[in-house]
Each structure stands twice: as structure tokens, then as C-alpha cells.
Write an enzyme that holds these catalytic residues in place. Structure first.
Site, PDB file in Angstrom:
ATOM      1  NE  ARG A 179      42.207  63.044  18.163  1.00 23.66           N
ATOM      2  CZ  ARG A 179      41.092  63.678  18.495  1.00 23.66           C
ATOM      3  NH1 ARG A 179      40.063  63.012  18.996  1.00 23.66           N
ATOM      4  NH2 ARG A 179      40.982  64.975  18.345  1.00 23.66           N
ATOM      5  CE1 TYR A 194      33.829  64.420  15.889  1.00 20.83           C
ATOM      6  CE2 TYR A 194      33.741  66.811  15.778  1.00 20.83           C
ATOM      7  CZ  TYR A 194      34.179  65.654  16.386  1.00 20.83           C
ATOM      8  OH  TYR A 194      34.999  65.735  17.491  1.00 20.83           O
ATOM      9  CB  SER A 234      35.486  69.263  18.029  1.00 26.51           C
ATOM     10  OG  SER A 234      35.382  68.046  18.706  1.00 26.51           O
ATOM     11  N   GLY A 247      36.506  61.505  20.823  1.00 23.76           N
ATOM     12  CA  GLY A 247      35.238  61.017  20.304  1.00 23.76           C
ATOM     13  C   GLY A 247      35.201  59.507  20.149  1.00 23.76           C
ATOM     14  CD  GLU A 259      43.124  70.293  20.565  1.00 22.60           C
ATOM     15  OE1 GLU A 259      42.752  71.075  21.459  1.00 22.60           O
ATOM     16  OE2 GLU A 259      42.446  70.053  19.564  1.00 22.60           O
ATOM     17  CG  ASN A 311      41.600  66.096  21.712  1.00 20.00           C
ATOM     18  OD1 ASN A 311      40.855  67.054  21.628  1.00 20.00           O
ATOM     19  ND2 ASN A 311      42.617  65.904  20.878  1.00 20.00           N
ATOM     20  CD  GLU A 317      33.805  69.335  21.349  1.00 21.62           C
ATOM     21  OE1 GLU A 317      34.336  68.292  20.935  1.00 21.62           O
ATOM     22  OE2 GLU A 317      34.297  70.046  22.247  1.00 21.62           O
ATOM     23  CG  ASP A 325      44.439  66.088  17.643  1.00 21.39           C
ATOM     24  OD1 ASP A 325      44.427  64.857  17.442  1.00 21.39           O
ATOM     25  OD2 ASP A 325      43.422  66.723  17.991  1.00 21.39           O
TER      26      ASP A 325
END
Length: 302
Positions: free
Chosen positions: A242, A203, A133, A266, A260, A262, A7, A244
């Protein structure tokens, strides 16, 4: 920012935006594209605070956190223990599921096993244990082109990783919730225009529609926010995180599963945390400053 994970480019974009925001607020900023000499460069810079904009390993897995702890430097986002657990999908399940957080089942499989037969009934998902990601994720279906059993020559994460996490595939919708300090900001639905929400869809501008607030029943919005905040607290996250989710909309709240958490989400122009902050009236620089303020206080935001 930067580093050498899968990443790297996303991290560089996040870092550039953060640095510009900090400078616009009057902070003196030193940009460090992390390499093996990072300790020497940090010692030379002597920062009041390290803003960690790294994604993946070693910036998100506890490695850089341990280094910064040893050097006695303050830094943003989660600490060593939280980072070690949250980046590992199996450790995350072990920490959260006993506390009532709904997550998919599954098991670790050796990649070599896949060439003999399926570890779960198709469709199922294969993913690396500690990448983010959607790096290295494969959805294995009856109609897929991986073969049955999976062909040794088929391109997929089994060619890159010795072990993978196999989870049942959850049909339905992709939802995500950002937490800043002790506040869940909201719920976004992610609708890829083709395929699924993979690395490119995350992205590449124009490949995914972000819908905020997510057009879901109130009980689903409330559940996402409650679960994201619970996971943030149980794991000991700091700054922002964050969470998900996948939601099987044919099953109501029983179809909602956390995938998950994070700990280094990002901060690019397409990223979800700044987007949710913007929707509740917080500018990008204000978001960056809030993360800095918490790290400098050394206590949770309220």
C-alpha cells in the site's frame, strides 16, 4: 501475528481475520503469536506456508524474513531485501527518487538538535525512520504546543528516538493506493474527522471517512496508481503493498508526493487493502487466497 512492536494489537486483529478466512477456505491453520521461541514453534508446526501478518519490527523489517529464509519456509508478502529497504524511509527515498518517483525532501536529524532550533522551516513533519502506522509522527507548526524551539519536556518522538526524519509538511489531502500482485486496485481519500490521520484515526472506528473512489481528477487517480505500481515493482514487493500519498490540490499533479510504501499493510476490518479489494468485487477470503496463491507459486501475480 502479534509480536512486540508498537503495532502488536493491529497485527493480532489482522491475524485473527486472516486465520478465520483461511479456515473458511478449508486450510488448516496454526496461529502463532510471535515470541522469542518463534523458530521452535515454526519447526514444530511444519507449515506449507507462513502467512506473515506481522506489522512493524521485527516482522516487517527483514528480520522474520531472514529467519524464514534460513528455515527454508515459504511466506507471504515481500522478502528480506525489499523489507529492509521499504521500512526505512531514507533507504526508500534513495531507491525511488532517482527513478523519478516524487517524494518529499528532508534530512535525518539528531533529536538533541531539535532543542536548539528547527531543522526545517515550519511547518514540517518529524517521523521515525523505520516505524509504520504513523507511530511517532509529529507535525511541527508555528501554532503548535511543542515550543519554539521544541521543548525538551514536550511529549513527542524526540523523547523516544535518537534520530528522526524531518520532512517539509505538504498541505492538502491524504490518498492511498493498494497494489495486489501487478494491479493497482484504486485510490481512497482519507478524511479524519478531526486532527490528522494518526494512529488512532487509522484504527478507531468512526474517526476517519474512507472515500472510494477518491473524488479527485482522473489524472491524479492515474498518477497514484502508476506511482504505487512503479514503487511496488522497483522495491521488489510481493503479495500486496500500500502506497500512501499527500496531494496539494492547489498544484495539480505536481503536488502529488509518495510518502511511503507499506509491505505489510493491515488486514483489519478498517484496513484499506481489503476495503479497496471489496470495492472491485473481491471478498476478504478471496484477497487472502490470492496472496497465498502468489506465495505458493513463488512468482508475481498477473
Amino acid at each position: 501475528m502479534g509480536g512486540w512492536s508498537a503495532e502488536r494489537e493491529v497485527s493480532l486483529t489482522s491475524g485473527a481475520g486472516i486465520a478465520e478466512a483461511l479456515e473458511s477456505l478449508g486450510h488448516r491453520v496454526t496461529r502463532i503469536d510471535m515470541d522469542r521461541d518463534v523458530a521452535a514453534r515454526l519447526a514444530e508446526a511444519r507449515p506449507d506456508l507462513v502467512f506473515n501478518a506481522l506489522h512493524g519490527t521485527p516482522g516487517e523489517d527483514g528480520s522474520i524474513q531472514g529467519l524464514l529464509d534460513i528455515m527454508g519456509l515459504r511466506y507471504t508478502h515481500s522478502g528480506l531485501a525489499t523489507s529492509v529497504i521499504a521500512i526505512d524511509k531514507v533507504l526508500t527515498k534513495q531507491a525511488l527518487v532517482p527513478q523519478g518517483v516524487p517524494m518529499p525532501g528532508g534530512r535525518i536529524v539528531a533529536s538533541e538538535e531539535l532543542y536548539a532550533g528547527d531543522p526545517l522551516t515550519r511547518p514540517y513533519v518529524l517521523k521515525p525512520v523505520n516505524e509504520g502506522s504513523s507511530v511517532g509522527v509529529a507535525i511541527v507548526t508555528n501554532e503548535g504546543n511543542y515550543g519554539n524551539p521544541i521543548s525538551r519536556d514536550a511529549t513527542g518522538p524526540w523523547q523516544e528516538f535518537d534520530e528522526l526524519l524531518a520532512e517539509p509538511y505538504i498541505r492538502g489531502r491524504e490518498l492511498t493506493t493498494a497494489v495486489l500482485g501487478q494491479t493497482a486496485l484504486g485510490v481512497t481519500e482519507l478524511r479524519p474527522k478531526s486532527g490528522w490521520y494518526d494512529y488512532d484515526a487509522k484504527y478507531t472506528d468512526g474517526l476517519t471517512d474512507h472515500i472510494f473512489p477518491a473524488p479527485v481528477p482522473g489524472e491524479i487517480t492515474d498518477a497514484c496508481k502508476a506511482i504505487a505500481l512503479q514503487a511496488h515493482r522497483l522495491l521488489g514487493c510481493k503479495g500486496c503493498s500500500r502506497s500512501d500519498f499527500r496531494w496539494d490540490d492547489e498544484r495539480g499533479v505536481d503536488g502529488l508526493f509518495l510518502l511511503e510504501v507499506n509491505t505489510q499493510p493491515g488486514m483489519t476490518p478498517l484496513s484499506l487493502v481489503p476495503e479497496q479489494a471489496r470495492h472491485i468485487g473481491m471478498s476478504y477470503p478471496a484477497l487472502v487466497q490470492a496472496i497465498v496463491d502468489e506465495a505458493m507459486r513463488g512468482e508475481a501475480l498477473t
